[in-house]
Design a protein around this motif. Sequence first.
Motif, PDB file in Angstrom:
ATOM      1  N   SER A  74      17.300   8.705 -25.422  1.00 30.33           N
ATOM      2  CA  SER A  74      16.250   8.220 -24.525  1.00 30.33           C
ATOM      3  C   SER A  74      16.767   8.024 -23.108  1.00 30.33           C
ATOM      4  CB  SER A  74      15.652   6.918 -25.060  1.00 30.33           C
ATOM      5  OG  SER A  74      16.655   5.923 -25.160  1.00 30.33           O
ATOM      6  N   THR A  75      18.012   7.566 -22.966  1.00 29.75           N
ATOM      7  CA  THR A  75      18.599   7.370 -21.632  1.00 29.75           C
ATOM      8  C   THR A  75      18.738   8.694 -20.897  1.00 29.75           C
ATOM      9  OG1 THR A  75      19.832   5.429 -22.397  1.00 29.75           O
ATOM     10  CG2 THR A  75      20.592   6.476 -20.373  1.00 29.75           C
ATOM     11  N   VAL A  76      19.293   9.694 -21.565  1.00 24.48           N
ATOM     12  CA  VAL A  76      19.486  11.007 -20.934  1.00 24.48           C
ATOM     13  C   VAL A  76      18.139  11.661 -20.639  1.00 24.48           C
ATOM     14  CG1 VAL A  76      20.398  13.342 -21.279  1.00 24.48           C
ATOM     15  CG2 VAL A  76      21.786  11.357 -21.899  1.00 24.48           C
ATOM     16  N   GLU A  77      17.204  11.580 -21.570  1.00 24.84           N
ATOM     17  CA  GLU A  77      15.891  12.190 -21.348  1.00 24.84           C
ATOM     18  C   GLU A  77      15.134  11.504 -20.223  1.00 24.84           C
ATOM     19  OE1 GLU A  77      13.926  12.322 -25.155  1.00 24.84           O
ATOM     20  OE2 GLU A  77      15.050  14.121 -25.769  1.00 24.84           O
ATOM     21  N   GLU A  78      15.307  10.199 -20.086  1.00 21.03           N
ATOM     22  CA  GLU A  78      14.660   9.468 -18.998  1.00 21.03           C
ATOM     23  C   GLU A  78      15.221   9.905 -17.645  1.00 21.03           C
ATOM     24  OE1 GLU A  78      14.587   4.875 -17.509  1.00 21.03           O
ATOM     25  OE2 GLU A  78      14.350   5.224 -19.658  1.00 21.03           O
ATOM     26  N   PRO A 128      27.949  18.238 -10.198  1.00 17.30           N
ATOM     27  CA  PRO A 128      27.842  17.228 -11.258  1.00 17.30           C
ATOM     28  C   PRO A 128      26.438  17.159 -11.852  1.00 17.30           C
ATOM     29  CG  PRO A 128      27.881  16.185  -9.095  1.00 17.30           C
ATOM     30  CD  PRO A 128      28.069  17.650  -8.872  1.00 17.30           C
ATOM     31  N   THR A 129      26.371  16.826 -13.131  1.00 16.57           N
ATOM     32  CA  THR A 129      25.082  16.550 -13.763  1.00 16.57           C
ATOM     33  C   THR A 129      24.837  15.043 -13.714  1.00 16.57           C
ATOM     34  OG1 THR A 129      26.042  16.275 -15.959  1.00 16.57           O
ATOM     35  CG2 THR A 129      25.385  18.505 -15.343  1.00 16.57           C
ATOM     36  N   ILE A 130      23.615  14.660 -14.014  1.00 18.53           N
ATOM     37  CA  ILE A 130      23.245  13.238 -13.959  1.00 18.53           C
ATOM     38  C   ILE A 130      24.052  12.417 -14.956  1.00 18.53           C
ATOM     39  CG2 ILE A 130      21.344  11.609 -14.412  1.00 18.53           C
ATOM     40  CD1 ILE A 130      19.437  13.755 -13.349  1.00 18.53           C
ATOM     41  N   TRP A 131      24.320  12.996 -16.128  1.00 15.61           N
ATOM     42  CA  TRP A 131      24.920  12.214 -17.206  1.00 15.61           C
ATOM     43  C   TRP A 131      26.436  12.336 -17.293  1.00 15.61           C
ATOM     44  CZ3 TRP A 131      27.017  15.918 -20.295  1.00 15.61           C
ATOM     45  CH2 TRP A 131      26.390  17.187 -20.292  1.00 15.61           C
ATOM     46  N   GLY A 132      27.076  13.010 -16.336  1.00 15.38           N
ATOM     47  CA  GLY A 132      28.539  12.958 -16.294  1.00 15.38           C
ATOM     48  C   GLY A 132      29.269  14.280 -16.338  1.00 15.38           C
ATOM     49  N   VAL A 175      18.333  20.148 -24.314  1.00 12.95           N
ATOM     50  CA  VAL A 175      18.280  21.004 -23.122  1.00 12.95           C
ATOM     51  C   VAL A 175      19.197  20.434 -22.035  1.00 12.95           C
ATOM     52  CG1 VAL A 175      16.797  21.882 -21.262  1.00 12.95           C
ATOM     53  CG2 VAL A 175      15.946  21.819 -23.620  1.00 12.95           C
ATOM     54  N   ALA A 176      19.149  19.111 -21.862  1.00 11.58           N
ATOM     55  CA  ALA A 176      19.985  18.460 -20.844  1.00 11.58           C
ATOM     56  C   ALA A 176      21.463  18.710 -21.093  1.00 11.58           C
ATOM     57  CB  ALA A 176      19.700  16.957 -20.816  1.00 11.58           C
ATOM     58  N   ILE A 177      21.854  18.769 -22.360  1.00  5.51           N
ATOM     59  CA  ILE A 177      23.257  19.033 -22.708  1.00  5.51           C
ATOM     60  C   ILE A 177      23.526  20.534 -22.778  1.00  5.51           C
ATOM     61  CG2 ILE A 177      25.086  18.657 -24.420  1.00  5.51           C
ATOM     62  CD1 ILE A 177      24.104  16.075 -23.065  1.00  5.51           C
ATOM     63  N   GLY A 178      22.630  21.263 -23.423  1.00  6.87           N
ATOM     64  CA  GLY A 178      22.861  22.679 -23.694  1.00  6.87           C
ATOM     65  C   GLY A 178      22.831  23.568 -22.475  1.00  6.87           C
TER      66      GLY A 178
END
Length: 197
Positions: free
Chosen positions: A152-156, A30-34, A164-167
């Motif tokens: 900002s939430t995902v980057e934090e 799992p990733t942090i954001w779901g 990058v977090a998504i890609g």
Amino acid sequence: MRSLKPKEIAVIGIMLGLSLMLEVMPIEMPTIWGMKIDLVAVPIVMVYLLVGFTGGLIALFLLFVGLSIISPSSWLGASMKATATLAVLVGLEIAKRATRFDIESASPNRIVLLAIVGFLAGIAIRIPLMVALNYYYALPIWLGVPREAVISTVEEWTGVPFWVAIGLPNAVQSAIDVFVGLAATLPVLRSLPHLLE
């Protein structure tokens, strides 16, 4: 659009069952954001390779329905998984047409070429699509935050730029879908060559 043969319907049914089984098995990262990096889409890629684009689309729609019922992320996660996997199938179809690939008579070099071109075409579609859908649609619902706060939430959480977090996880998932899907399909065809008849 041609109708499916009974053999093709059977392949779709078996692979759909395998996909849903992989959804409930704890083989995932799992990733942090779901998002989860998993093997759920691999059987759908196998359907595409064995049955063709129409069969792949049918299997993908049925996967969306099945995941909507059994997945903890419900219809939201199912819609994102289906859309992301559609990008993989479109990338493979582009590669198949561009390279004039025929799985029945493909050499190892042609298979590698299909995999690389399909992967690159797929991520060229998937990454921008998933960045946009996560920003405008999925993450505001999933995280329960206003759209303006998604980046900002995902980057934090992740410490990297939003894209990058998504890609990056989507690129990794596409690589698994394409390369594992192809690697799993070839032994099936060697053992059961009549599947494509």
